[in-house]
Design an enzyme around this catalytic site. Structure first.
Site, PDB file in Angstrom:
ATOM      1  CD  GLU A   1      40.306  34.959  35.574  1.00 39.26           C
ATOM      2  OE1 GLU A   1      40.380  34.431  36.697  1.00 39.26           O
ATOM      3  OE2 GLU A   1      40.271  34.296  34.509  1.00 39.26           O
TER       4      GLU A   1
ATOM      5  CG  HIS B   1      32.376  33.277  40.132  1.00 38.52           C
ATOM      6  ND1 HIS B   1      32.036  34.115  39.091  1.00 38.52           N
ATOM      7  CD2 HIS B   1      33.726  33.214  40.141  1.00 38.52           C
ATOM      8  CE1 HIS B   1      33.148  34.534  38.499  1.00 38.52           C
ATOM      9  NE2 HIS B   1      34.183  34.014  39.129  1.00 38.52           N
TER      10      HIS B   1
ATOM     11  CG  HIS C   1      38.536  30.645  32.560  1.00 35.75           C
ATOM     12  ND1 HIS C   1      38.807  29.718  33.536  1.00 35.75           N
ATOM     13  CD2 HIS C   1      38.726  31.845  33.142  1.00 35.75           C
ATOM     14  CE1 HIS C   1      39.131  30.322  34.660  1.00 35.75           C
ATOM     15  NE2 HIS C   1      39.093  31.628  34.444  1.00 35.75           N
TER      16      HIS C   1
ATOM     17  CG  ASP D   1      35.987  36.643  36.496  1.00 37.08           C
ATOM     18  OD1 ASP D   1      37.175  36.988  36.458  1.00 37.08           O
ATOM     19  OD2 ASP D   1      35.600  35.629  37.116  1.00 37.08           O
TER      20      ASP D   1
ATOM     21  CE1 TYR E   1      34.574  29.227  39.722  1.00 44.35           C
ATOM     22  CE2 TYR E   1      36.091  28.584  41.451  1.00 44.35           C
ATOM     23  CZ  TYR E   1      35.613  29.522  40.570  1.00 44.35           C
ATOM     24  OH  TYR E   1      36.199  30.762  40.516  1.00 44.35           O
TER      25      TYR E   1
ATOM     26  CG  HIS F   1      42.259  30.874  39.741  1.00 46.41           C
ATOM     27  ND1 HIS F   1      42.225  30.710  38.370  1.00 46.41           N
ATOM     28  CD2 HIS F   1      41.499  31.951  39.991  1.00 46.41           C
ATOM     29  CE1 HIS F   1      41.461  31.629  37.815  1.00 46.41           C
ATOM     30  NE2 HIS F   1      41.005  32.385  38.782  1.00 46.41           N
TER      31      HIS F   1
ATOM     32  CG  HIS G   1      41.059  37.309  41.077  1.00 43.60           C
ATOM     33  ND1 HIS G   1      42.308  37.148  40.524  1.00 43.60           N
ATOM     34  CD2 HIS G   1      40.265  36.380  40.472  1.00 43.60           C
ATOM     35  CE1 HIS G   1      42.253  36.170  39.623  1.00 43.60           C
ATOM     36  NE2 HIS G   1      41.032  35.699  39.564  1.00 43.60           N
TER      37      HIS G   1
ATOM     38  CG  ASP H   1      37.893  33.360  41.280  1.00 46.88           C
ATOM     39  OD1 ASP H   1      36.774  33.817  41.004  1.00 46.88           O
ATOM     40  OD2 ASP H   1      38.904  33.595  40.596  1.00 46.88           O
TER      41      ASP H   1
END
Ligand code: FEO
Length: 395
Positions: free
Chosen positions: A81, A227, A23, A83, A194, A147, A79, A166
């Site tokens: 995002e 992750h 992030h 990553d 996390y 999230h 998701h 996540d």
């Protein structure tokens, strides 16, 4: 190179041993991390998620070594995002017509980041499913705000795998892939870090979502997050932990946090720590100088604490910028069920303690009246107020 997960399911992600920050610079990585993607080779071939943008070309090249990309029937984007979606541009350049299953919000986040690509999006909602052959199907579960608004999980019947993205993940590199192969202490520490630093603001949503998933009565044999380690040994242990962590979690711990200019505030911090140990030997005490400690590690320790003591000297009618930054972060993370006390030295105007108390209240802490405000350096009289402050924090 692929790693076998179960039957026709393989891991095809990227283990990031070199990663130090996530992030941007906002999340420290101490033990590596991974971006987990999964390849399902049933009668249909399905790819679940990809890896971060810098690794996109390696990701596609490695995937080509495992399968003919033309065999991929569907891509699941749990998701948006980067990553997890960051290799889509490189991948979809090879297979532009393959359907991408994702939430409506994921279309927005993916197109927002990569531009309108005319990819073949198939928008799904909770309960929608995709037959993949061999009697198995994928069931989609929206995980809105866990999230991001676009987040979802995908459940695979037959093998009973929850691809949770996540949720339940850790920034922790595990070459052997599975939780039973990982260092248990590090695994738990990284899973909690996390949760505390990323998911805690959404704890109430998470509690409802865990209940909703429980009511689906889906047998879960493996939880495969995006992750870190895959939970195959007692996978529900992490669900149980999430339920605890999402419920105003605290341990018998008090954390003393401060920054200092000329060590006066340090003296108060150490004296408070010593007094906690004297009054309550069973309470865990931790002490952090904000300027020297990692902020995400501090946040994890605050998350575990039933109370904190926060110190800053007065500087220019205010508090040190390091302490102000930490308070802003605690406000974002929405910790619940924690007491707080303020302390600090000053030379003349002396506003820091009052400012700390106001900002701590604003961050959701129950602030006790007892405080230590010492002019120049703490005197015996100043330090003599510490037992009452500690008694109030422990009460
Ligand atoms: Fe691992 Fe929200 O991305």
């Amino acid at each position: 190179m692929r790693k076998h997960v179960k039957n026709n399911v393989s891991w095809v992600g990227y283990i990031d041993w070199e990663l130090e920050k996530f992030h941007g610079d906002d999340y420290s990585i101490m033990n590596g991390s991974s971006q987990n993607a999964y390849l399902l080779e049933e009668e249909k071939t399905v790819l679940i998620d990809t890896v971060w943008t810098p690794h996109r070309f390696d990701f596609v090249e490695n995937l080509k070594k495992e399968i003919d990309l033309k065999k991929i029937d569907a891509v699941i984007a749990n998701h948006g995002e980067c990553d997890h979606s960051g290799s889509l541009t490189a991948l979809m350049a090879e297979i532009p017509d393959v359907p991408i299953y994702c939430t409506a919000n994921a279309v927005k986040s993916i197109e927002g980041q990569y531009g309108k690509q005319n990819w073949n999006f198939h928008i799904v909602k909770t309960g929608d499913s995709l037959e993949i052959g061999n009697g198995k199907k994928l069931i989609f579960v929206e995980m809105r705000m866990l999230h991001w608004p676009d987040s979802m999980a995908t459940y695979m019947t037959g093998d009973n795998i929850l691809f949770s993205n996540d949720a339940f993940g850790q920034h922790y590199a595990v070459e052997e892939l599975f939780n039973d192969k990982a260092n248990q202490c590090l695994l738990n520490k990284e899973a909690m870090k996390y949760f505390a630093n990323i998911l805690n603001p959404f704890a109430a949503i998470l509690t409802k979502k865990l209940e909703e998933i429980g009511k689906l009565n889906l047998p879960i044999e493996i939880i495969a997050p995006s992750h870190g380690a895959i939970w195959r040994d007692n996978p529900l242990q992490i669900v149980t932990k999430y339920a605890e962590w999402a419920n105003a979690y605290q341990e018998n711990q008090i954390t003393v946090i401060y920054d200092t200019m000329w060590e006066g505030t340090t003296k108060i911090a150490h004296a408070i720590a010593s007094e906690i140990a004297t009054q309550s030997p069973e309470t865990v005490v931790k002490v952090f100088n904000i300027a020297k400690a990692d902020k995400n590690e501090i946040m994890t320790e605050i998350f575990k604490s039933k109370a904190i003591a926060l110190g800053s000297p007065t500087v220019s009618n205010s508090i040190l910028s390091s302490v102000a930054g930490l308070l802003e972060f605690t406000k974002q993370l929405k910790f619940k069920n924690k007491k707080a006390a303020a302390f600090g030295c000053y030379g003349w105007s002396g506003e820091s303690v009052k400012i700390l108390q106001e900002k701590l209240k604003d961050s959701g802490f129950s602030v006790i009246d007892e405080n230590i405000k010492a002019m120049w350096v703490p005197t015996e009289e100043d330090l003599g107020k510490i037992p009452a402050l500690v008694t109030a924090l422990l009460a």
